[in-house]
Scaffold this motif. Structure first.
Motif, PDB file in Angstrom:
ATOM      1  N   GLN A   7      -5.077   2.805   3.612  1.00 22.50           N
ATOM      2  CA  GLN A   7      -4.818   1.767   2.613  1.00 22.50           C
ATOM      3  C   GLN A   7      -3.881   2.298   1.535  1.00 22.50           C
ATOM      4  O   GLN A   7      -2.974   1.608   1.093  1.00 22.50           O
ATOM      5  CB  GLN A   7      -6.125   1.302   1.976  1.00 22.50           C
ATOM      6  CG  GLN A   7      -6.982   0.482   2.897  1.00 22.50           C
ATOM      7  CD  GLN A   7      -8.337   0.190   2.284  1.00 22.50           C
ATOM      8  OE1 GLN A   7      -8.831   0.910   1.421  1.00 22.50           O
ATOM      9  NE2 GLN A   7      -8.953  -0.886   2.740  1.00 22.50           N
ATOM     10  N   GLN A   8      -4.095   3.544   1.109  1.00 23.13           N
ATOM     11  CA  GLN A   8      -3.244   4.158   0.091  1.00 23.13           C
ATOM     12  C   GLN A   8      -1.815   4.273   0.623  1.00 23.13           C
ATOM     13  O   GLN A   8      -0.853   3.984  -0.087  1.00 23.13           O
ATOM     14  CB  GLN A   8      -3.801   5.525  -0.280  1.00 23.13           C
ATOM     15  CG  GLN A   8      -3.085   6.188  -1.425  1.00 23.13           C
ATOM     16  CD  GLN A   8      -3.704   7.527  -1.761  1.00 23.13           C
ATOM     17  OE1 GLN A   8      -4.238   8.218  -0.899  1.00 23.13           O
ATOM     18  NE2 GLN A   8      -3.613   7.900  -3.023  1.00 23.13           N
ATOM     19  N   GLU A  10      -0.392   2.457   3.056  1.00 28.13           N
ATOM     20  CA  GLU A  10       0.191   1.122   3.177  1.00 28.13           C
ATOM     21  C   GLU A  10       0.636   0.598   1.817  1.00 28.13           C
ATOM     22  O   GLU A  10       1.719   0.023   1.684  1.00 28.13           O
ATOM     23  CB  GLU A  10      -0.818   0.164   3.822  1.00 28.13           C
ATOM     24  CG  GLU A  10      -1.022   0.431   5.294  1.00 28.13           C
ATOM     25  CD  GLU A  10      -2.188  -0.353   5.885  1.00 28.13           C
ATOM     26  OE1 GLU A  10      -2.816  -1.164   5.159  1.00 28.13           O
ATOM     27  OE2 GLU A  10      -2.473  -0.142   7.069  1.00 28.13           O
ATOM     28  N   GLN A  11      -0.184   0.804   0.783  1.00 25.27           N
ATOM     29  CA  GLN A  11       0.207   0.347  -0.541  1.00 25.27           C
ATOM     30  C   GLN A  11       1.410   1.130  -1.048  1.00 25.27           C
ATOM     31  O   GLN A  11       2.324   0.571  -1.643  1.00 25.27           O
ATOM     32  CB  GLN A  11      -0.953   0.463  -1.529  1.00 25.27           C
ATOM     33  CG  GLN A  11      -0.604  -0.194  -2.858  1.00 25.27           C
ATOM     34  CD  GLN A  11      -1.758  -0.202  -3.802  1.00 25.27           C
ATOM     35  OE1 GLN A  11      -2.167   0.847  -4.278  1.00 25.27           O
ATOM     36  NE2 GLN A  11      -2.293  -1.377  -4.076  1.00 25.27           N
ATOM     37  N   HIS A  14       4.425  -0.304   0.462  1.00 23.42           N
ATOM     38  CA  HIS A  14       4.727  -1.612  -0.126  1.00 23.42           C
ATOM     39  C   HIS A  14       5.325  -1.456  -1.519  1.00 23.42           C
ATOM     40  O   HIS A  14       6.284  -2.134  -1.870  1.00 23.42           O
ATOM     41  CB  HIS A  14       3.457  -2.463  -0.171  1.00 23.42           C
ATOM     42  CG  HIS A  14       3.710  -3.891  -0.490  1.00 23.42           C
ATOM     43  ND1 HIS A  14       4.241  -4.769   0.418  1.00 23.42           N
ATOM     44  CD2 HIS A  14       3.532  -4.590  -1.623  1.00 23.42           C
ATOM     45  CE1 HIS A  14       4.375  -5.949  -0.140  1.00 23.42           C
ATOM     46  NE2 HIS A  14       3.951  -5.871  -1.386  1.00 23.42           N
ATOM     47  N   VAL A  15       4.775  -0.548  -2.321  1.00 18.75           N
ATOM     48  CA  VAL A  15       5.255  -0.343  -3.689  1.00 18.75           C
ATOM     49  C   VAL A  15       6.676   0.203  -3.690  1.00 18.75           C
ATOM     50  O   VAL A  15       7.540  -0.269  -4.418  1.00 18.75           O
ATOM     51  CB  VAL A  15       4.315   0.606  -4.464  1.00 18.75           C
ATOM     52  CG1 VAL A  15       4.952   1.090  -5.759  1.00 18.75           C
ATOM     53  CG2 VAL A  15       2.986  -0.082  -4.762  1.00 18.75           C
ATOM     54  N   LEU A  77       4.434  -7.486  -6.200  1.00 16.50           N
ATOM     55  CA  LEU A  77       3.170  -6.832  -5.846  1.00 16.50           C
ATOM     56  C   LEU A  77       1.928  -7.624  -6.228  1.00 16.50           C
ATOM     57  O   LEU A  77       0.822  -7.249  -5.854  1.00 16.50           O
ATOM     58  CB  LEU A  77       3.101  -5.458  -6.520  1.00 16.50           C
ATOM     59  CG  LEU A  77       4.160  -4.457  -6.089  1.00 16.50           C
ATOM     60  CD1 LEU A  77       4.110  -3.215  -6.974  1.00 16.50           C
ATOM     61  CD2 LEU A  77       3.968  -4.092  -4.623  1.00 16.50           C
ATOM     62  N   ALA A  80      -0.465  -8.203  -3.519  1.00 15.88           N
ATOM     63  CA  ALA A  80      -0.806  -7.057  -2.676  1.00 15.88           C
ATOM     64  C   ALA A  80      -1.711  -6.044  -3.371  1.00 15.88           C
ATOM     65  O   ALA A  80      -2.446  -5.310  -2.714  1.00 15.88           O
ATOM     66  CB  ALA A  80       0.471  -6.352  -2.222  1.00 15.88           C
ATOM     67  N   VAL A  81      -1.675  -5.984  -4.685  1.00 16.89           N
ATOM     68  CA  VAL A  81      -2.456  -5.002  -5.430  1.00 16.89           C
ATOM     69  C   VAL A  81      -3.746  -5.662  -5.913  1.00 16.89           C
ATOM     70  O   VAL A  81      -3.713  -6.753  -6.487  1.00 16.89           O
ATOM     71  CB  VAL A  81      -1.648  -4.457  -6.629  1.00 16.89           C
ATOM     72  CG1 VAL A  81      -2.506  -3.581  -7.513  1.00 16.89           C
ATOM     73  CG2 VAL A  81      -0.438  -3.686  -6.124  1.00 16.89           C
ATOM     74  N   ASP A 102      -4.472   2.553  -7.022  1.00 20.31           N
ATOM     75  CA  ASP A 102      -4.294   2.467  -5.579  1.00 20.31           C
ATOM     76  C   ASP A 102      -5.675   2.409  -4.927  1.00 20.31           C
ATOM     77  O   ASP A 102      -6.699   2.503  -5.607  1.00 20.31           O
ATOM     78  CB  ASP A 102      -3.411   3.621  -5.072  1.00 20.31           C
ATOM     79  CG  ASP A 102      -4.094   4.972  -5.087  1.00 20.31           C
ATOM     80  OD1 ASP A 102      -5.320   5.065  -5.352  1.00 20.31           O
ATOM     81  OD2 ASP A 102      -3.399   5.968  -4.834  1.00 20.31           O
TER      82      ASP A 102
END
Length: 124
Positions: A7-8, A10-11, A14-15, A77, A80-81, A102
């Motif tokens: 997950q970290q 993927e984020q 994305h970021v 974001l 997503a966040v 995150d």
């Protein structure tokens, strides 16, 4: 790599808008012109020394990224966040900052210099 690590990662992708480069199934890097975010599994961390890092236990450091337009990143974001600490805010030292956590609980700061003094600081 565990679920929180994925997950970290993927984020982070994305970021930054940068695809991760996988060195092994347990270690990946997201390289940007400003720096590299390395994410590893518990097996990877053990190679540095037992107990050298603990997942979801960071309450003292902020990972910062200089970005061209923090307000645009916030809009991008927003869906997503999950854990925003603040909306974009102009800080007394001249940076407009967006803070969020995150999936591992690390504090992330995206910032854009907006005052003449802050812009000059990061100009060169």
């Amino acid at each position: 790599m565990g679920t929180a690590g994925l997950q970290q990662l993927e984020q982070g992708q994305h970021v930054t808008g940068v695809e991760a480069a996988w060195a092994t199934p347990d270690f990946a890097e997201i390289a940007t012109p400003a720096g590299t975010l390395a994410i590893g599994s518990a097996r990877t961390v053990a190679l540095f020394g037992a107990g050298s890092a603990r997942p979801a236990d960071n309450h003292t450091a902020i990972i910062e990224f200089l970005v061209p337009d923090v307000d645009a990143d916030y809009r991008r974001l927003r869906d997503a966040v999950e854990d925003f600490v603040n909306e974009p805010t102009t800080m007394p030292w001249g940076n407009r900052s967006l803070l969020f956590r995150d999936p591992d609980g690390n504090l992330i700061n995206l910032f854009t210099p907006v005052t003449a003094q802050a812009v000059a600081k990061f100009a060169g």
